[in-house]
Design a protein around this motif. Structure first.
Motif, PDB file in Angstrom:
ATOM      1  N   LEU A  83       1.215  -1.070   0.005  1.00  0.00           N
ATOM      2  CA  LEU A  83       0.403   0.243   0.017  1.00  0.00           C
ATOM      3  C   LEU A  83       0.768   1.319   0.163  1.00  0.00           C
ATOM      4  N   SER A  84       0.687   2.008  -0.926  1.00  0.00           N
ATOM      5  CA  SER A  84       1.393   3.210  -1.126  1.00  0.00           C
ATOM      6  C   SER A  84       0.151   4.376  -1.530  1.00  0.00           C
ATOM      7  N   LEU A  85       0.508   5.686  -0.074  1.00  0.00           N
ATOM      8  CA  LEU A  85      -0.527   6.557  -0.484  1.00  0.00           C
ATOM      9  C   LEU A  85       0.226   7.236  -0.534  1.00  0.00           C
ATOM     10  N   ASP A  86       0.204   8.512  -2.098  1.00  0.00           N
ATOM     11  CA  ASP A  86       1.227   9.363  -2.466  1.00  0.00           C
ATOM     12  C   ASP A  86       0.439  10.572  -1.451  1.00  0.00           C
ATOM     13  N   THR A  87       1.713  11.652  -1.856  1.00  0.00           N
ATOM     14  CA  THR A  87       0.952  12.783  -0.847  1.00  0.00           C
ATOM     15  C   THR A  87      -0.061  13.312  -1.837  1.00  0.00           C
ATOM     16  N   GLY A  88      -1.210  13.650  -1.279  1.00  0.00           N
ATOM     17  CA  GLY A  88      -2.070  13.982  -1.982  1.00  0.00           C
ATOM     18  C   GLY A  88      -3.467  13.217  -1.242  1.00  0.00           C
ATOM     19  N   SER A  89      -2.904  12.223  -1.709  1.00  0.00           N
ATOM     20  CA  SER A  89      -4.197  10.776  -1.421  1.00  0.00           C
ATOM     21  C   SER A  89      -4.952  11.135  -0.082  1.00  0.00           C
ATOM     22  N   ALA A  90      -5.767  10.166   0.381  1.00  0.00           N
ATOM     23  CA  ALA A  90      -6.692  10.090   1.681  1.00  0.00           C
ATOM     24  C   ALA A  90      -6.843   8.986   1.928  1.00  0.00           C
ATOM     25  N   LEU A  91      -6.865   7.950   2.654  1.00  0.00           N
ATOM     26  CA  LEU A  91      -7.162   7.027   3.603  1.00  0.00           C
ATOM     27  C   LEU A  91      -8.545   7.039   4.399  1.00  0.00           C
ATOM     28  N   GLN A  92      -9.935   7.517   3.773  1.00  0.00           N
ATOM     29  CA  GLN A  92     -10.997   7.708   4.649  1.00  0.00           C
ATOM     30  C   GLN A  92     -11.780   6.804   5.440  1.00  0.00           C
ATOM     31  N   ALA A  93     -11.623   6.856   6.802  1.00  0.00           N
ATOM     32  CA  ALA A  93     -11.913   5.982   7.812  1.00  0.00           C
ATOM     33  C   ALA A  93     -13.076   5.522   8.213  1.00  0.00           C
ATOM     34  N   ALA A  94     -13.751   4.903   8.910  1.00  0.00           N
ATOM     35  CA  ALA A  94     -14.952   5.118   9.822  1.00  0.00           C
ATOM     36  C   ALA A  94     -14.298   4.824  11.365  1.00  0.00           C
ATOM     37  N   LEU A  95     -14.770   5.198  12.468  1.00  0.00           N
ATOM     38  CA  LEU A  95     -14.756   4.513  13.865  1.00  0.00           C
ATOM     39  C   LEU A  95     -15.871   5.100  14.083  1.00  0.00           C
ATOM     40  N   ARG A  96     -16.437   3.553  14.639  1.00  0.00           N
ATOM     41  CA  ARG A  96     -17.971   4.136  15.715  1.00  0.00           C
ATOM     42  C   ARG A  96     -17.713   3.743  16.890  1.00  0.00           C
ATOM     43  N   SER A  97     -15.701   3.034  17.749  1.00  0.00           N
ATOM     44  CA  SER A  97     -15.805   3.076  18.457  1.00  0.00           C
ATOM     45  C   SER A  97     -14.382   2.098  19.137  1.00  0.00           C
ATOM     46  N   PHE A 118     -13.693  -0.291  20.084  1.00  0.00           N
ATOM     47  CA  PHE A 118     -14.153  -1.802  19.443  1.00  0.00           C
ATOM     48  C   PHE A 118     -14.808  -2.286  18.245  1.00  0.00           C
ATOM     49  N   CYS A 119     -14.642  -1.320  17.009  1.00  0.00           N
ATOM     50  CA  CYS A 119     -15.249  -0.910  16.259  1.00  0.00           C
ATOM     51  C   CYS A 119     -15.089   0.153  14.511  1.00  0.00           C
ATOM     52  N   SER A 120     -14.512  -0.426  14.313  1.00  0.00           N
ATOM     53  CA  SER A 120     -13.260   0.708  13.068  1.00  0.00           C
ATOM     54  C   SER A 120     -13.688  -0.222  11.334  1.00  0.00           C
ATOM     55  N   TYR A 121     -13.329   0.380  11.110  1.00  0.00           N
ATOM     56  CA  TYR A 121     -13.365   0.153   9.216  1.00  0.00           C
ATOM     57  C   TYR A 121     -11.803  -0.249   9.292  1.00  0.00           C
ATOM     58  N   ARG A 122     -11.079  -1.277   9.145  1.00  0.00           N
ATOM     59  CA  ARG A 122      -9.579  -1.105   9.012  1.00  0.00           C
ATOM     60  C   ARG A 122      -9.777  -2.262   7.987  1.00  0.00           C
ATOM     61  N   LEU A 123      -8.092  -1.701   7.849  1.00  0.00           N
ATOM     62  CA  LEU A 123      -7.472  -2.008   6.209  1.00  0.00           C
ATOM     63  C   LEU A 123      -5.974  -3.371   6.598  1.00  0.00           C
ATOM     64  N   GLN A 124      -6.266  -4.317   6.276  1.00  0.00           N
ATOM     65  CA  GLN A 124      -5.491  -5.597   6.951  1.00  0.00           C
ATOM     66  C   GLN A 124      -4.541  -5.049   5.876  1.00  0.00           C
ATOM     67  N   VAL A 125      -3.077  -5.151   5.535  1.00  0.00           N
ATOM     68  CA  VAL A 125      -2.240  -4.936   4.922  1.00  0.00           C
ATOM     69  C   VAL A 125      -1.393  -6.454   5.082  1.00  0.00           C
ATOM     70  N   THR A 126      -1.189  -7.018   3.464  1.00  0.00           N
ATOM     71  CA  THR A 126       0.241  -8.056   3.857  1.00  0.00           C
ATOM     72  C   THR A 126       1.496  -7.888   4.050  1.00  0.00           C
ATOM     73  N   GLY A 127       0.942  -6.113   2.902  1.00  0.00           N
ATOM     74  CA  GLY A 127       2.930  -5.841   2.256  1.00  0.00           C
ATOM     75  C   GLY A 127       3.632  -4.809   3.495  1.00  0.00           C
ATOM     76  N   GLU A 128       4.614  -4.011   2.102  1.00  0.00           N
ATOM     77  CA  GLU A 128       4.962  -2.697   2.848  1.00  0.00           C
ATOM     78  C   GLU A 128       4.023  -1.449   2.567  1.00  0.00           C
ATOM     79  N   VAL A 129       3.495  -0.376   3.677  1.00  0.00           N
ATOM     80  CA  VAL A 129       2.641   0.260   3.882  1.00  0.00           C
ATOM     81  C   VAL A 129       3.688   1.552   3.973  1.00  0.00           C
ATOM     82  N   LEU A 130       3.317   2.460   2.610  1.00  0.00           N
ATOM     83  CA  LEU A 130       4.370   4.047   2.619  1.00  0.00           C
ATOM     84  C   LEU A 130       2.819   4.781   3.039  1.00  0.00           C
TER      85      LEU A 130
END
Length: 208
Positions: free
Chosen positions: A138-152, A154-166
């Motif tokens: 996963l690579s998030l370049d400058t100016g891009s975004a990850l939009q995630a929902a956070l409820r508590s 104990f409850c959020s929208y999680r992105l599981q990545v098996t490789g490298e993260v930038l």
């Protein structure tokens, strides 16, 4: 040209195997939908597959549902541009060959991706389920975004990545109906622990 004149493209249902160029240009008010002829869940058709070196896909305001693999890029130099594309009810949403390229403009909503995902400036990725999986880097370049929902905690929208993260892009949190608890951890990007996580979200250093 796949459709005869006068046919509403938002209502046509077919399997798509592309050896050249496919343009599917919907609007926010009238998106193009690719789905199986019969309802009932994932695996009813094989989705959109681009197989040749000359293959090019341009999908705008498109939804793909109920496929084995909704969007497959198999070939060297294959290119797909997606703008405001969403996936629902598929076994796998996107599968990207090592040599193919997926260019995201606007928003991309998906739950299961196989291959490397790079978001350039102006692109937003929205996890489509509480546990969204990316089997790749996963690579998030400058100016891009990850939009995630956070409820508590104990409850959020999680992105599981098996490789490298930038991380160099923004984090956009949806706090609608947020309930706070005194303890607990929230993982928004969760890599498998064996690959590097480099950088941080823009304006959010480690521990922020």
């Amino acid at each position: 040209e796949l459709l005869p004149g006068g046919v509403d493209p938002s209502r046509v249902e077919f399997d798509v195997d592309v050896g050249g160029v496919l343009l599917a240009l919907g609007t926010e008010q009238a998106p193009v939908t690719f789905r199986a002829n019969e309802g009932g869940g994932a695996g009813l058709w094989y989705g959109i597959t681009s197989r040749t070196d000359a293959g090019e896909l341009n999908l705008q305001n498109v939804t793909i549902t109920d496929a084995v693999t909704a969007l497959t890029l198999q070939s060297f130099s294959n290119y797909a541009a997606v703008h405001n594309v969403a996936f629902a009810g598929n076994t796998t949403d996107i599968e990207i060959d090592e040599y193919a390229a997926l260019h995201v403009a606007g928003t991309l909503t998906a739950s299961r991706i196989v291959g490397n995902l790079e978001l350039y400036g102006g692109a937003t990725f929205i996890p489509g389920s509480r546990t969204t999986t990316l089997t790749g880097n996963l690579s998030l370049d400058t100016g891009s975004a990850l939009q995630a929902a956070l409820r508590s905690t104990f409850c959020s929208y999680r992105l599981q990545v098996t490789g490298e993260v930038l991380l160099r892009g923004d984090l956009q949190l949806d706090l609608t109906d947020l309930s706070l608890y005194p303890r607990g951890w929230v993982y928004l990007v969760d890599n498998d622990g064996t690959d590097a996580v480099v950088g941080s979200f823009a304006g959010r250093p480690e521990g922020a």
